[in-house]
Design a protein around this motif. Structure first.
Motif, short mmCIF file in Angstrom:
data_model
loop_
_atom_site.label_atom_id
_atom_site.label_comp_id
_atom_site.label_asym_id
_atom_site.label_seq_id
_atom_site.Cartn_x
_atom_site.Cartn_y
_atom_site.Cartn_z
N ALA A 12 25.24 19.52 19.99
CA ALA A 12 24.22 19.72 21.49
C ALA A 12 23.49 21.32 21.71
O ALA A 12 22.68 21.23 22.63
N SER A 13 24.46 22.64 21.39
CA SER A 13 23.63 23.48 21.29
C SER A 13 22.50 23.61 20.58
O SER A 13 21.44 24.27 21.13
N ASP A 14 21.72 22.09 20.02
CA ASP A 14 19.92 22.83 19.62
C ASP A 14 19.42 22.48 20.60
O ASP A 14 17.87 22.97 20.47
N VAL A 15 19.80 21.88 22.39
CA VAL A 15 19.27 21.35 23.07
C VAL A 15 18.46 22.97 23.74
O VAL A 15 17.54 22.68 24.58
N LEU A 16 19.34 23.83 23.70
CA LEU A 16 19.46 25.02 24.42
C LEU A 16 18.14 25.93 24.01
O LEU A 16 17.71 26.10 23.16
N PRO A 17 17.11 26.28 24.79
CA PRO A 17 16.43 27.11 24.96
C PRO A 17 16.22 28.56 23.82
O PRO A 17 15.72 29.02 23.22
N LEU A 18 18.31 29.26 24.40
CA LEU A 18 18.83 30.65 23.83
C LEU A 18 19.00 30.06 22.35
O LEU A 18 20.19 29.26 22.69
N PRO A 19 19.37 30.40 21.47
CA PRO A 19 20.42 30.76 20.31
C PRO A 19 22.29 30.72 21.37
O PRO A 19 21.95 30.49 22.39
N ILE A 20 22.91 30.10 20.26
CA ILE A 20 23.78 29.72 20.83
C ILE A 20 24.93 30.70 21.48
O ILE A 20 25.50 30.36 22.29
N ARG A 21 24.79 32.16 20.43
CA ARG A 21 25.45 33.19 20.88
C ARG A 21 25.14 33.77 22.69
O ARG A 21 25.63 33.69 23.46
N TYR A 22 23.93 33.57 23.02
CA TYR A 22 23.15 34.53 24.15
C TYR A 22 23.59 33.60 25.09
O TYR A 22 23.81 34.24 26.46
N THR A 23 24.04 31.76 25.02
CA THR A 23 23.95 30.59 26.40
C THR A 23 25.27 30.81 26.31
O THR A 23 25.43 30.85 27.04
N ASN A 24 26.46 31.23 25.28
CA ASN A 24 27.79 31.48 25.69
C ASN A 24 27.69 32.72 26.34
O ASN A 24 28.38 32.51 27.31
N LEU A 25 26.69 33.94 25.85
CA LEU A 25 27.21 34.92 26.46
C LEU A 25 26.96 35.03 28.58
O LEU A 25 26.88 35.36 29.01
N LEU A 26 25.81 33.93 28.62
CA LEU A 26 25.00 34.19 30.00
C LEU A 26 26.23 33.17 30.44
O LEU A 26 26.12 33.61 31.99
N PHE A 27 26.26 31.97 30.22
CA PHE A 27 27.85 31.31 31.38
C PHE A 27 28.86 31.71 31.40
O PHE A 27 29.22 31.86 32.13
N SER A 28 29.12 32.49 29.96
CA SER A 28 30.44 33.56 30.62
C SER A 28 30.35 34.35 31.78
O SER A 28 31.29 34.52 32.67
N GLY A 29 28.93 35.34 31.57
CA GLY A 29 28.58 36.51 32.39
C GLY A 29 28.40 35.65 34.09
O GLY A 29 28.61 36.24 34.75
N VAL A 30 27.78 34.25 34.27
CA VAL A 30 27.61 34.09 35.13
C VAL A 30 28.73 33.60 35.64
O VAL A 30 29.77 33.20 37.46
#
Ligand code: ADP
Length: 619
Positions: A77-95
């Motif tokens: 699923a993460s393949d469709v994300l614009p950001l690498p998985i690590r940064y996406t996780n960080l982003l959502f955790s921050g939000v």
């Protein structure tokens, strides 16, 4: 058998496969190539596709010794994300945290100022959306993976296979196997099932399959590939698959396969390693020689060395090369015995010799015809041509000369039918009285006078015991056995070991080991005269196996490598003399051990022990 060993395909794998297939636009077909293995079932087919992706994953560049999965090896699923998985996780955790903190503060202020909680401003609505969205994302990401890890153990295996860093060589092995063959070695549980050679490339795989299937003859590999090492590797891998034998222990690398092409060995798949020991110094004709011996017989080198020591302490041995000529005897058939006798008379007529020699010697600048000895069997005539061959052992040279002469004879004897270039009267690699009596190759006699104290101190016996033993064993005993040229203790032991070390033809050990050992007391019984007479030592220092690196090094140790520049043939004659000298040493040591009753003792110590001590003689 293979089908039953297929892993069942998990739901997750199927989803991943479909996604992967869609992504790559490849559908679900997988080319099976020309594998000789049976066609797969549908489940295996799918499994193979899964493993194929594994292969590409494993084949990806490795980091720190591990094979890494390429980005497109597995669809997530993460393949469709614009950001690498690590940064996406960080982003959502921050939000999630920021929204939650913001909402908590707002709610506290509302409680203090008695404002109803359900009245939301735009910023609060956005914060609520942020909390919900990030919560959904985080639960899907961590929660599903956790549930999957419990529910599907096979998926876990797949994931492990697909993503775990594998140690370098193992990863490469598996990657190559998978990339080139639809059946992964990991699927085999039967130990006998053929495993792939780790070094097989995709291009080689095709050739191996073709050799295994019989479409490509193994013998054309060198010519077609133009790479002898590669040809040997492919042949070996094909052999391994055909026989199911791993050939472990038979080395492939570390040998120059080009050096044996067209000369020493066909269809190579490796090489055998043999230890080389050195006996000596052998003091012969005033020179010291360190004699290389390739053998796996314990005691042999040590025993020969002891004999060398006895010879050296007695002033050394001397040798004489009595005769030097290689032989070849073609057989021809004539219409009658009378006609065969006419040809015999023609060949033995001294006036014809010069012309025949002229024709014969055209074969090589080193071939010089010496004699022709004829024998009849009915209307068949056997002509034993003998010629000097320089430093070559000379079989090729003499055979070419014989061909020239047969062509010449055909002019005058048109009714002559050539049956074979070799009629066994030569006689090559077979026990034959003609070699024992007439000689073949170099006929050498080598002698030494061993002092009484050396017999006692080094050989641990006495002269009368040696003389008696030699007479009863080597002379009378061999006569009782009806021996042909075997009037010795173990000449063939020494001959074979030196022949193998120096690139001689080991099959010629048969006649080269013909030897009569003589021992007698001299100087009023104070000293021992010992000699070996060997009429058929067939050796060369050029041609055949002598040019190979290891063998050439052993010849070099004896200072007889290659052609003698001063006097053609001198190197080969010296080598023959050294062989006879080493045999003399071997005979002395063995006979002494037997006379002293040490033989069994010595063999037990040398052949059955890991420890080495240099006093033990073999037979
Ligand atoms: P063989 O006859 O023992 O099988 P080959 O025919 O393979 O040996 O090798 C002998 C080759 O070596 C011949 O081509 C010969 O011309 C060459 N050669 C070079 N120098 C010598 C030499 N000193 N004595 C004999 N042959 C030599």
């Amino acid at each position: 058998m293979l089908r039953s060993q297929c892993y069942p395909l998990s739901l997750n794998s199927r989803v991943l496969l479909r996604a992967s297939a869609a992504r790559h636009g490849s559908g679900l077909t997988f080319p099976l190539g020309s594998s000789p293995l049976p066609p797969p079932t549908a489940s295996m087919d799918v499994r193979r596709r899964s493993l194929q992706r594994l292969s590409s994953a494993a084949a990806a560049p490795s980091v720190a010794g591990g094979a890494r999965r390429p980005a497109d090896a597995l669809v997530q699923a993460s393949d469709v994300l614009p950001l690498p998985i690590r940064y996406t996780n960080l982003l959502f955790s921050g939000v999630f945290i920021a929204s939650l903190v913001f909402l908590m503060r707002r709610w506290r202020e509302k409680v203090r100022s008695s404002v109803p909680l359900h009245l939301l401003g735009l910023s609060e609505i956005l914060a609520v959306v942020g909390v919900i969205a990030s919560l959904v994302y985080l639960i899907s990401f961590f929660g599903i993976a956790f549930v999957q890890s419990i529910v599907s153990c096979h998926d876990e295996e797949d994931e492990f296979l697909l993503s775990a860093p594998v140690p370098g060589p193992a990863a490469a092995a598996c990657a190559i196997s998978l990339a080139t063959d639809p059946i992964c070695p990991l699927l085999y549980t039967d130990n006998a099932a053929p495993q792939k050679d780790p070094g097989v490339t995709a291009e080689d795989e095709e050739i191996i399959s073709s050799v295994v299937a019989g479409r490509t003859p193994s013998y054309v590999l060198e010519a077609r590939l133009g790479d002898c090492r590669r040809a040997a590797g492919i042949r070996r891998e094909a052999l391994r698959r055909i026989t199911g034998r791993a050939l472990e222990g038979l080395p492939l690398d570390g040998f120059d396969y080009a050096s044996i092409m067209g000369q020493c060995c066909e269809l190579p798949v490796g090489y055998v390693q043999l230890p080389v020991g050195v006996a000596g110094p052998l003091v012969l004709d005033g020179r010291e020689h360190y004699v290389p011996m390739a053998t796996t017989e314990g005691c042999l080198v040590a025993s020969t060395s002891r004999g060398c020591k006895a010879i050296a302490q007695s002033g050394g041995a001397t040798s004489v090369v009595l005769r030097d000529g290689m032989t070849r005897a073609p057989v021809v058939r004539l219409p009658s015995a009378r006609r065969a006798a006419e040809l015999k008379a023609f060949l033995e007529e001294p006036n014809n010799f010069e012309t025949i020699a002229l024709v014969f010697n055209r074969s090589s600048r080193f071939a010089r015809l010496q004699a022709i000895k004829c024998a009849l069997a009915g209307r068949n005539l056997y002509m034993r041509f003998s010629c000097s061959t320089g430093d070559a052992m000379g079989m090729n040279m003499v055979s070419k000369g014989v061909e020239n002469v047969l062509g010449y004879l055909q002019n005058d004897f048109q009714d002559m039918d050539v049956i074979s270039i070799s009629g066994n009267f030569c006689s090559d690699k077979k026990p034959a009285a003609v070699n024992w009596i007439e000689g073949r190759g170099k006929s050498v006699v080598c002698e030494a006078i061993i002092k009484e104290e050396v017999v006692k101190k080094v050989l641990k016996t006495n002269i009368p015991a040696l003389v008696e033993l030699n007479m009863i064993k080597n002379l009378a005993g061999s006569a009782v056995a009806g021996s042909l040229g075997g009037f010795n203790g173990h000449a063939s032991n020494i001959v074979s070991a030196i022949y193998i070390a120096t690139g001689q033809d080991p099959a010629q050990n048969v006649e080269s080991s013909h030897c009569i050992t003589m021992m007698e007391a001299v100087n009023g019984g104070k000293d021992l005269h010992v000699s070996v007479t060997m009429p058929s030592i067939e050796v060369g220092t050029v041609g055949g196996g002598t040019q190979l690196a290891s063998q050439a090094a052993c010849l070099d140790l004896l200072s007889v490598k290659g052609a003698s520049l001063e006097s053609p043939g001198a190197n080969a004659r010296l080598l023959a003399a050294i062989v006879a000298g080493a045999v003399l040493a071997g005979e002395l040591s063995l006979l002494s051990a037997l006379a002293a009753g040490q033989l069994v003792q010595s063999h037990m110590k040398y052949n059955r022990s890991a420890k080495i001590s240099p006093k033990l003689p073999p037979e």
